[in-house]
Every structure is written in C-alpha cells, then in structure tokens.
Design a protein around this motif. Structure first.
Motif, PDB file in Angstrom:
ATOM      1  N   VAL A  98       0.930  -1.406   0.099  1.00  0.00           N
ATOM      2  CA  VAL A  98       0.049  -0.088  -0.082  1.00  0.00           C
ATOM      3  C   VAL A  98       0.939   1.401  -0.132  1.00  0.00           C
ATOM      4  O   VAL A  98       1.927   1.188   0.713  1.00  0.00           O
ATOM      5  CB  VAL A  98      -0.973   0.065   1.371  1.00  0.00           C
ATOM      6  N   GLY A  99       0.553   2.402  -0.661  1.00  0.00           N
ATOM      7  CA  GLY A  99       1.355   3.424  -0.992  1.00  0.00           C
ATOM      8  C   GLY A  99       0.913   4.694   0.190  1.00  0.00           C
ATOM      9  O   GLY A  99      -0.041   4.428   0.809  1.00  0.00           O
ATOM     10  N   ASN A 100       1.866   5.464  -0.088  1.00  0.00           N
ATOM     11  CA  ASN A 100       1.464   6.780   0.868  1.00  0.00           C
ATOM     12  C   ASN A 100       0.020   7.279   0.651  1.00  0.00           C
ATOM     13  O   ASN A 100      -0.054   7.689  -0.538  1.00  0.00           O
ATOM     14  CB  ASN A 100       2.671   7.779   0.435  1.00  0.00           C
ATOM     15  N   PRO A 101      -0.705   7.424   1.511  1.00  0.00           N
ATOM     16  CA  PRO A 101      -2.067   7.759   1.246  1.00  0.00           C
ATOM     17  C   PRO A 101      -2.681   9.361   1.194  1.00  0.00           C
ATOM     18  O   PRO A 101      -3.704   9.551   0.788  1.00  0.00           O
ATOM     19  CB  PRO A 101      -2.955   7.075   2.560  1.00  0.00           C
ATOM     20  N   TYR A 118       0.184   3.172   9.526  1.00  0.00           N
ATOM     21  CA  TYR A 118      -1.187   2.037   9.840  1.00  0.00           C
ATOM     22  C   TYR A 118      -0.850   1.349  11.318  1.00  0.00           C
ATOM     23  O   TYR A 118      -1.751   1.075  11.946  1.00  0.00           O
ATOM     24  CB  TYR A 118      -1.224   1.173   8.834  1.00  0.00           C
ATOM     25  N   ILE A 119       0.360   1.000  11.656  1.00  0.00           N
ATOM     26  CA  ILE A 119       0.755   0.551  12.965  1.00  0.00           C
ATOM     27  C   ILE A 119       0.328   1.188  14.166  1.00  0.00           C
ATOM     28  O   ILE A 119      -0.444   0.782  15.050  1.00  0.00           O
ATOM     29  CB  ILE A 119       2.250  -0.105  13.016  1.00  0.00           C
ATOM     30  N   PHE A 123      -1.293  10.382  12.085  1.00  0.00           N
ATOM     31  CA  PHE A 123      -2.160  11.465  11.287  1.00  0.00           C
ATOM     32  C   PHE A 123      -3.562  11.082  11.286  1.00  0.00           C
ATOM     33  O   PHE A 123      -4.140  10.738  10.191  1.00  0.00           O
ATOM     34  CB  PHE A 123      -1.251  11.636  10.169  1.00  0.00           C
ATOM     35  N   ALA A 124      -4.139  10.317  12.235  1.00  0.00           N
ATOM     36  CA  ALA A 124      -5.627   9.745  12.241  1.00  0.00           C
ATOM     37  C   ALA A 124      -6.625  10.682  11.370  1.00  0.00           C
ATOM     38  O   ALA A 124      -7.258  10.054  10.604  1.00  0.00           O
ATOM     39  CB  ALA A 124      -6.081   9.380  13.599  1.00  0.00           C
ATOM     40  N   LEU A 127      -5.826  10.746   7.888  1.00  0.00           N
ATOM     41  CA  LEU A 127      -5.886   9.438   7.047  1.00  0.00           C
ATOM     42  C   LEU A 127      -7.474   9.205   6.697  1.00  0.00           C
ATOM     43  O   LEU A 127      -7.762   8.927   5.781  1.00  0.00           O
ATOM     44  CB  LEU A 127      -5.547   8.331   8.188  1.00  0.00           C
ATOM     45  N   ARG A 128      -8.281   9.629   7.661  1.00  0.00           N
ATOM     46  CA  ARG A 128      -9.730   9.360   7.618  1.00  0.00           C
ATOM     47  C   ARG A 128     -10.297  10.528   6.396  1.00  0.00           C
ATOM     48  O   ARG A 128     -11.238  10.306   5.828  1.00  0.00           O
ATOM     49  CB  ARG A 128     -10.414   9.563   8.605  1.00  0.00           C
ATOM     50  N   ALA A 129      -9.531  11.704   6.495  1.00  0.00           N
ATOM     51  CA  ALA A 129      -9.834  12.566   5.470  1.00  0.00           C
ATOM     52  C   ALA A 129      -9.533  12.105   4.020  1.00  0.00           C
ATOM     53  O   ALA A 129     -10.238  12.380   3.039  1.00  0.00           O
ATOM     54  CB  ALA A 129      -9.121  13.822   5.654  1.00  0.00           C
TER      55      ALA A 129
END
Length: 219
Positions: A98-101, A118-119, A123-124, A127-129
């Motif tokens: 998986v790449g940089n989101p 992810y671990i 930057f929660a 990440l959800r944005a």
C-alpha cells in the motif's frame, strides 16, 4: 533521489557501475536480476535502480535479521521437552504494498515507513480525510489500520504457529490483505533471488550503491 533521477539511459548506468564495481561476475548477475537492459526505457530503468538501492539498504539486511531470528525460534514441542532452552523467538513477515495515502508527489508510493502510519494510526484525522476521496465501497485506510493493528497484537500476544512459518502477510496497494507462501509466490521468490546475489557479492553491492549515489552516501 537526485542521483537516480540523473541516470540518462542504460549506457550511462553501465558506465557508472563498470567504473565503480570490480567484479564482472557480479555486474553480469546484477543486470540479469534487475533487468538492466539496453532497451529499457529511462523511467523504468530508474525504477529498477531504486529497487536495487532499496534492496541493498533495507531489503537484504532485514532478510538477514529475519533469518537469524528464525534460526532462534524453537518449535513448541521442543519447549516442553527443554523448558530452559534459551532465546525462544518468533518471526512473521509482512510486506506493505500500500502506498503513501496522502496527496502530494509521493502519494501511492510504498515508501519506507508507510507501515508506521497504519501500525500507530499516525495522522488519524488526515488518514480519514483521505478516505473521503476514495471510491464508494473501496477498502478504507481506517479499515486497514484496524487490520494491521489486529495482526500486530495477535503476533505479540499469541503463540507462534509453526505451520505459518513460511507465510507472509501482504497489505496490498488497494488496502486489502492477503497471505502468500514465500516459497511459491513469484514476488517473494524473485526477491530472494536478488538477495542471494547481493549476499554472495556484498562488497560489490556496496560498490554499486556508491557508484550510483556517490562516495559520501552512508552505508
């Protein structure tokens, strides 16, 4: 990396490697393993060079550590026979495809330390944005956070399963999760072939890295 972006074509790369690497045997194996060919387009050639540098600096050393720890691992039946045996350990391999989101020039690239996002759910909010921009019903980054954290907690708290010793977990570019067997999966067997070449010619591999990146690069 500016040095890699400066590689003009196959001839330019070959000149750099030939000038910096003494072993002709290694150079022959290197060209075959990484697909350095005269008709390789420059953009693809640079991508393959980056794979070489990644293997030398990260992939092969991690594989060496993995193998050493695997050699320490004690089967559960041996633990009951010899409860005082030293250094029992367990190893489970995973690969982040998986790449940089996040939006930007590195978005979608499975670069170093993406797994930490992810671990630890770094930057929660961002990440959800990022999930809001995904197609409907696409696997989300938030769901991948849950899966990665579940896998890590299970590994830490549960006994090692000897039957899974040859398996690896792959977190895919589409944020899905799969399990592959490292002895039969083509991606893993290709990696091990490259690592075998690097291991047999480690000093030459270091010379190749310095020939590409310059003598000031820290190995």
């Amino acid at each position: 990396m500016n040095e890699v972006n400066g590689i003009r074509n196959y001839e330019h790369l070959s000149e750099q490697l030939s000038a910096g690497v003494k072993s002709k045997e290694f150079l022959k194996d290197l060209h075959q393993a990484y697909g350095f060919e005269p008709d390789t387009p420059p953009a693809e050639l640079r991508k393959r060079v980056l794979q070489l540098l990644t293997d030398i600096q990260f992939g092969y050393p991690v594989q060496c550590a993995r193998q050493e720890l695997r050699d320490w691992e004690v089967p559960r039946d041996k633990l009951t026979e010899r409860p005082t045996i030293t250094r029992p350990t367990a190893v489970h391999s995973y690969r982040m495809s998986v790449g940089n989101p996040f939006p930007g020039p590195r978005q979608g690239i499975a670069q170093h330390c993406v797994d930490l996002i992810y671990i630890y759910d770094c930057f929660a909010d961002a990440l959800r944005a990022a999930d809001e921009a995904l197609p409907a019903k696409a696997p989300t980054n938030a769901a991948l956070v849950d899966r990665v954290q579940e896998d890590w907690i299970r590994f830490i708290t549960a006994p090692s399963l000897d039957s899974q010793a040859g398996n690896a977990t792959v977190y895919g570019s589409d944020r899905t999760t799969s399990t592959v067997h490292m002895d039969s999966d083509r991606t893993w067997t290709d990696r091990m072939h490259r690592f075998h070449i690097l291991g047999r010619h480690w000093r030459s591999a270091q010379q190749a890295m310095q020939a590409i990146t310059g003598p000031s690069h820290i190995l």
